[in-house]
Design a protein around this motif. Structure first.
Motif, short mmCIF file in Angstrom:
data_model
loop_
_atom_site.label_atom_id
_atom_site.label_comp_id
_atom_site.label_asym_id
_atom_site.label_seq_id
_atom_site.Cartn_x
_atom_site.Cartn_y
_atom_site.Cartn_z
N HIS A 65 -0.01 5.98 12.60
CA HIS A 65 1.07 7.07 12.22
C HIS A 65 1.44 7.33 13.72
O HIS A 65 0.52 7.80 14.55
CB HIS A 65 0.48 7.79 11.44
N HIS A 80 6.53 13.03 0.02
CA HIS A 80 5.64 11.90 -0.10
C HIS A 80 6.55 10.36 0.49
O HIS A 80 6.48 9.30 -0.16
CB HIS A 80 5.40 11.73 -1.68
N GLN A 82 6.45 8.43 2.93
CA GLN A 82 5.60 7.33 3.29
C GLN A 82 4.83 6.65 2.41
O GLN A 82 4.92 5.41 2.22
CB GLN A 82 4.94 7.57 4.68
N SER A 83 4.24 7.39 1.55
CA SER A 83 3.16 6.93 0.49
C SER A 83 4.11 6.24 -0.66
O SER A 83 3.65 5.29 -1.19
CB SER A 83 2.47 7.88 0.08
N ILE A 86 4.86 2.69 0.69
CA ILE A 86 3.73 1.86 0.78
C ILE A 86 3.40 1.56 -0.55
O ILE A 86 3.06 0.34 -0.86
CB ILE A 86 2.39 2.59 1.38
N GLY A 107 -3.06 5.27 9.89
CA GLY A 107 -1.92 5.05 9.03
C GLY A 107 -1.58 3.43 8.91
O GLY A 107 -1.09 3.01 7.81
N GLU A 110 -3.95 1.93 6.28
CA GLU A 110 -3.15 2.50 4.96
C GLU A 110 -2.24 1.57 4.57
O GLU A 110 -1.84 1.07 3.39
CB GLU A 110 -2.71 3.77 5.04
N LEU A 111 -1.07 1.36 5.67
CA LEU A 111 -0.12 0.09 5.21
C LEU A 111 -0.70 -1.15 5.27
O LEU A 111 0.00 -1.79 4.18
CB LEU A 111 0.89 0.18 6.61
N TRP A 139 -1.48 8.21 2.29
CA TRP A 139 -0.95 7.24 2.12
C TRP A 139 -1.76 5.97 1.38
O TRP A 139 -1.18 4.79 1.06
CB TRP A 139 -0.36 6.50 3.38
#
Length: 247
Positions: A65, A80, A82-83, A86, A107, A110-111, A139
């Motif tokens: 991030h 929310h 970005q989450s 994803i 981040g 998470e991706l 995320w």
């Protein structure tokens, strides 16, 4: 479409490349907006796209991030943001491969965890550093990481903020496979093409089954498979016939 996420299509294989190499592909709002547009388009292209690779340009997958955005008071188009993107990536009907070389931190991890498969280069460096900056994941990491590596390995990663190599990541299941840096491109291509050679119908149906039965008791999951599975695909007869011809 802008140039923060590049799309390349070749014989059923779509590659999405995070393209901020001068910033180590740090994830900002504008990049996520472009990624979202690509993902939404790909979701409706199941007859021409069978496998999606997500990767980074330049020296790494992504350093994570964009901290500059966070410090400046990141302005999101909606809550929310970005989450949700994803989640859409994870829910694509196609097989999604996260191809990781170099940094994949926080981040970015998470991706990467949105992929059905994580393919690592020996140069890869994975880490969750939320706790280093007094942050917590939003995320999906707290849910996807323990499902991939087990709850106690996830705790180790989250509590220590330790960095793990590609080989280490493969050894405890974070990565499905680790390829040598020198042959990463060709090995990744062969890996994706082997998946593409199998039935896209089966990939979509199996992915849906796995997603819909995740967390269900065994008997409930078995019933779901029997009564809600899609069964035979339209190319079953042709594939069986081709198999006999090869023999």
């Amino acid at each position: 479409m802008g140039d923060l996420v590049l799309r390349k299509d070749e014989d059923g294989l779509t590659t999405l490349t995070l393209n901020r190499p001068d910033k180590l592909n740090a994830l900002n709002v504008a990049l996520f907006a472009e990624l979202d547009a690509h993902v939404q388009a790909i979701a409706g292209q199941t007859e021409r796209v069978g496998v999606v690779i997500v990767r980074g340009a330049g020296r790494c997958f992504s350093a994570g991030h964009d901290l500059t955005d966070i410090a400046a008071g990141e302005k999101l188009p909606r809550p929310h943001f970005q989450s949700d993107i994803i989640e859409r990536l994870a829910d694509l009907p196609q097989v999604v491969i996260s191809a990781v070389h170099g940094h994949c931190y926080t981040g970015a991890l998470e991706l990467a965890l949105a992929g059905d498969l994580i393919v690592a280069s020996s140069s890869a460096k994975f880490g969750d550093t939320h706790a280093r900056f007094a942050l917590t994941p939003v995320w999906g990491l707290s849910q996807r990481l323990p499902r991939r590596v087990g709850t106690y390995k996830a705790r180790e990663m989250m509590f220590t903020c330790q960095t793990y190599s590609g080989e280490q990541a493969a050894s405890f299941g974070l990565a499905n496979v680790c390829f040598p840096e020198g042959s990463f491109e060709s090995d990744l291509e062969a890996y994706a093409r082997a998946i593409l050679a199998n039935s896209w119908f089966s990939h979509r149906a199996n992915k849906r089954l796995l997603r819909e039965t995740d967390g269900l008791p065994m008997k409930v999951g078995l019933a779901h498979e029997v009564f809600r599975g899609e069964g035979r695909g339209p190319d079953m007869e042709a594939r069986i016939e081709a198999s006999f011809r090869k023999k």
